[in-house]
Write an enzyme that holds these catalytic residues in place. Structure first.
Site, mmCIF file in Angstrom:
data_model
loop_
_atom_site.group_PDB
_atom_site.id
_atom_site.type_symbol
_atom_site.label_atom_id
_atom_site.label_comp_id
_atom_site.label_asym_id
_atom_site.label_seq_id
_atom_site.Cartn_x
_atom_site.Cartn_y
_atom_site.Cartn_z
ATOM 1 N N TYR A 215 61.358 69.825 43.057
ATOM 2 C CA TYR A 215 61.055 68.394 42.967
ATOM 3 C C TYR A 215 61.924 67.752 41.884
ATOM 4 O O TYR A 215 62.571 66.717 42.110
ATOM 5 C CB TYR A 215 59.562 68.208 42.660
ATOM 6 C CG TYR A 215 59.180 66.787 42.306
ATOM 7 C CD1 TYR A 215 59.165 65.796 43.281
ATOM 8 C CD2 TYR A 215 58.836 66.437 41.003
ATOM 9 C CE1 TYR A 215 58.826 64.487 42.962
ATOM 10 C CE2 TYR A 215 58.486 65.142 40.678
ATOM 11 C CZ TYR A 215 58.484 64.170 41.653
ATOM 12 O OH TYR A 215 58.152 62.874 41.328
ATOM 13 N N SER B 121 61.887 60.796 37.757
ATOM 14 C CA SER B 121 60.669 61.410 37.205
ATOM 15 C C SER B 121 60.943 62.088 35.866
ATOM 16 O O SER B 121 62.044 62.602 35.621
ATOM 17 C CB SER B 121 60.167 62.458 38.204
ATOM 18 O OG SER B 121 59.220 63.303 37.593
HETATM 19 N N1 LIG Z 1 52.615 59.123 40.071
HETATM 20 C C1 LIG Z 1 53.345 59.675 39.106
HETATM 21 O O1 LIG Z 1 52.841 60.060 38.046
HETATM 22 C C2 LIG Z 1 54.833 59.847 39.290
HETATM 23 C C3 LIG Z 1 55.556 60.474 38.262
HETATM 24 C C4 LIG Z 1 56.945 60.628 38.407
HETATM 25 C C5 LIG Z 1 57.582 60.136 39.528
HETATM 26 N N2 LIG Z 1 56.847 59.549 40.517
HETATM 27 C C6 LIG Z 1 57.572 59.053 41.695
HETATM 28 O O2 LIG Z 1 57.136 57.744 41.974
HETATM 29 C C7 LIG Z 1 57.159 57.506 43.383
HETATM 30 C C8 LIG Z 1 55.800 57.040 43.861
HETATM 31 O O3 LIG Z 1 54.853 58.065 43.560
HETATM 32 P P1 LIG Z 1 53.305 57.918 43.872
HETATM 33 O O4 LIG Z 1 52.593 58.558 42.739
HETATM 34 O O5 LIG Z 1 52.989 56.527 44.259
HETATM 35 O O6 LIG Z 1 53.182 58.911 45.126
HETATM 36 P P2 LIG Z 1 52.458 58.701 46.548
HETATM 37 O O7 LIG Z 1 52.492 60.017 47.231
HETATM 38 O O8 LIG Z 1 51.128 58.089 46.341
HETATM 39 O O9 LIG Z 1 53.414 57.684 47.269
HETATM 40 C C9 LIG Z 1 54.582 58.085 47.989
HETATM 41 C C10 LIG Z 1 54.502 57.479 49.377
HETATM 42 O O10 LIG Z 1 55.694 57.869 50.080
HETATM 43 C C11 LIG Z 1 55.312 58.089 51.428
HETATM 44 N N3 LIG Z 1 56.279 58.985 52.053
HETATM 45 C C12 LIG Z 1 56.418 60.332 51.858
HETATM 46 N N4 LIG Z 1 57.389 60.807 52.644
HETATM 47 C C13 LIG Z 1 57.860 59.757 53.354
HETATM 48 C C14 LIG Z 1 58.878 59.614 54.330
HETATM 49 N N5 LIG Z 1 59.606 60.670 54.750
HETATM 50 N N6 LIG Z 1 59.104 58.377 54.834
HETATM 51 C C15 LIG Z 1 58.391 57.314 54.424
HETATM 52 N N7 LIG Z 1 57.401 57.402 53.513
HETATM 53 C C16 LIG Z 1 57.144 58.596 52.980
HETATM 54 C C17 LIG Z 1 53.937 58.715 51.373
HETATM 55 O O11 LIG Z 1 53.208 58.542 52.583
HETATM 56 C C18 LIG Z 1 53.307 57.984 50.199
HETATM 57 O O12 LIG Z 1 52.504 56.910 50.621
HETATM 58 C C19 LIG Z 1 57.628 58.812 44.009
HETATM 59 O O13 LIG Z 1 59.022 58.748 44.206
HETATM 60 C C20 LIG Z 1 57.296 59.854 42.957
HETATM 61 O O14 LIG Z 1 58.129 60.982 43.067
HETATM 62 C C21 LIG Z 1 55.493 59.393 40.413
#
Ligand SMILES: NC(=O)c1ccc[n+]([C@@H]2O[C@H](COP(=O)([O-])OP(=O)(O)OC[C@H]3O[C@@H](n4cnc5c(N)ncnc54)[C@H](O)[C@@H]3O)[C@@H](O)[C@H]2O)c1
Length: 362
Positions: free
Chosen positions: A175, A150
């Site tokens: 985080y 991230s």
């Molecule tokens: N969306 C953004 O802008 C952004 C920015 C930086 C990093 N990220 C990273 O990208 C990745 C995806 O993010 P996103 O925006 O799609 O988030 P999101 O919350 O929509 O997706 C994450 C998924 O992981 C699942 N999850 C959580 N804990 C879990 C566990 N213990 N076991 C199995 N599944 C689990 C959740 O149910 C969820 O569906 C993440 O690692 C997030 O940290 C996202």
């Protein structure tokens, strides 16, 4: 008679399709999440077999996660496993059955605030879960593991654009610290086990099927409901908003290029983004910072309604500005984000309206 261009394209498409069918499946963790669903969708569209893992956690409405799963489940090449990514026995079982050779690891407890309010869940999923996937992955001899880091790892840094060559030793949220820890763990597995692993530092992703805790959703919902929107730091915040299709393109291109050792890597002047091990690390963003107030102006124009603006001080854990130096991803995989804010937000608002027409609140 010369074959027509159309028939040549068809033959080429059939060959590419057959080649894909010979590939082993891809496991995508966090498949019911925002980015995960889109990555699965794109992999399925090019003929891959995809095994999705997700625990459908209640961090935001699981109905949205189930709706994303229902969309993917229509595809015959998609299989869903509802398991916890930190449950080593369950993850190993899925890896055994899937016989996948590539993994895109996106499951995480996202959100800066969540990591402040509930640090244990963040660490369990983001750190224990990550080691679980790394260990299962190396036991199964993966050809490539791509995982989500991230932009938040840049923490207290103020030199823009953020480059992977900056040190990231001053996180301002747990985080961010968990994502930085992931990068260290990834390098360790690449070094010790020769596991090819690539990290992508995502910069504020938005688009259809997005997250209800992020600005595009929060502001759209409030404007449509005539409720005030909270604008932190009086709107003097800047983000490198990146449209989901651009992100997915970058993820897939990265997945297709397994990390390799960098023969030019110099242990006496070590660069951060590669190694003597099969390890790579990239920023993935839009390379353009947009002020929060411009973001709100754009949304107002698209929705056709003014927002009620509530200006507030900055929140704990927030950073003032993000902007990605994406030159390394451009150089290595030809990453080139092309969606303007107005186009991306228009597509989001259109999707948002339709989703809520089809899924009215109970
Ligand atoms: N969306 C953004 O802008 C952004 C920015 C930086 C990093 N990220 C990273 O990208 C990745 C995806 O993010 P996103 O925006 O799609 O988030 P999101 O919350 O929509 O997706 C994450 C998924 O992981 C699942 N999850 C959580 N804990 C879990 C566990 N213990 N076991 C199995 N599944 C689990 C959740 O149910 C969820 O569906 C993440 O690692 C997030 O940290 C996202």
């Amino acid at each position: 008679m010369m074959p027509s261009l159309a028939s040549e394209v068809l033959v080429w498409h059939c060959i590419a399709e057959r080649r894909r069918q010979q590939l082993r499946p891809v496991i995508v963790t966090g498949a019911a999440g925002f980015i995960g669903m889109h990555v699965c969708d794109r992999l399925l569209a090019r003929g891959e077999q995809v095994v999705g893992i997700d625990a459908l956690t209640p961090y935001y409405d699981p109905a949205l996660k189930r709706a994303r799963m229902a969309k993917l489940a229509r595809h015959p090449n998609f299989k869903f496993c509802q398991i916890d990514v930190a449950d080593f026995a369950a993850v190993t079982r899925v890896f055994d059955e899937a016989a996948a050779d590539r993994v895109v690891h996106l499951a995480a407890q996202p959100g800066v605030r969540a990591s402040i309010d509930d640090p244990m869940t963040s660490i369990r999923t983001n750190c224990d879960g990550f080691v679980t996937v790394l260990e299962a992955g190396r036991r199964h001899g993966l050809a490539h593991l791509v995982y989500a880091s991230s932009s938040s790892v840049y923490g207290a840094n103020r030199t823009l654009p953020y480059s992977t060559e900056q040190s990231v030793n001053h996180p301002v949220s747990l985080y961010a610290a968990s994502k930085k820890a992931n990068e260290l763990m990834a390098h360790t597995f690449a070094h010790v086990h020769k596991l090819p692993v690539t990290g992508l530092r995502f910069f504020t992703v938005y688009g259809p099927w997005g997250r209800p805790d992020m600005a595009a959703w929060l502001f759209t919902r409030a404007i449509l409901a005539n409720e005030p929107i909270k604008i932190f730091n009086n709107g003097d915040m800047w983000r490198d908003f990146t449209y989901i299709d651009d992100i997915v393109e970058g993820v897939i291109r990265t997945l297709d290029r397994p990390a390799t050792p960098n023969p030019a890597w110099n242990a006496e002047a070590p660069e951060n983004s590669s190694s003597s091990a099969p390890y790579r690390l990239y920023n993935i963003g839009n390379n353009r910072s947009v002020q929060l107030l411009e973001f709100v102006d754009t949304l107002e124009k698209i929705i056709g309604k003014p927002a009620i603006r509530q200006l507030l001080p900055i929140q704990a854990g927030d950073v003032l500005e993000t902007r990605a130096d994406i030159s390394e991803l451009q150089r290595d995989v030809g990453f080139s984000p092309s969606t303007s804010l107005v186009d991306g937000l228009s597509r989001f608002v259109e999707w948002y309206r339709q989703y809520h027409r089809n899924n009215p609140p109970a």
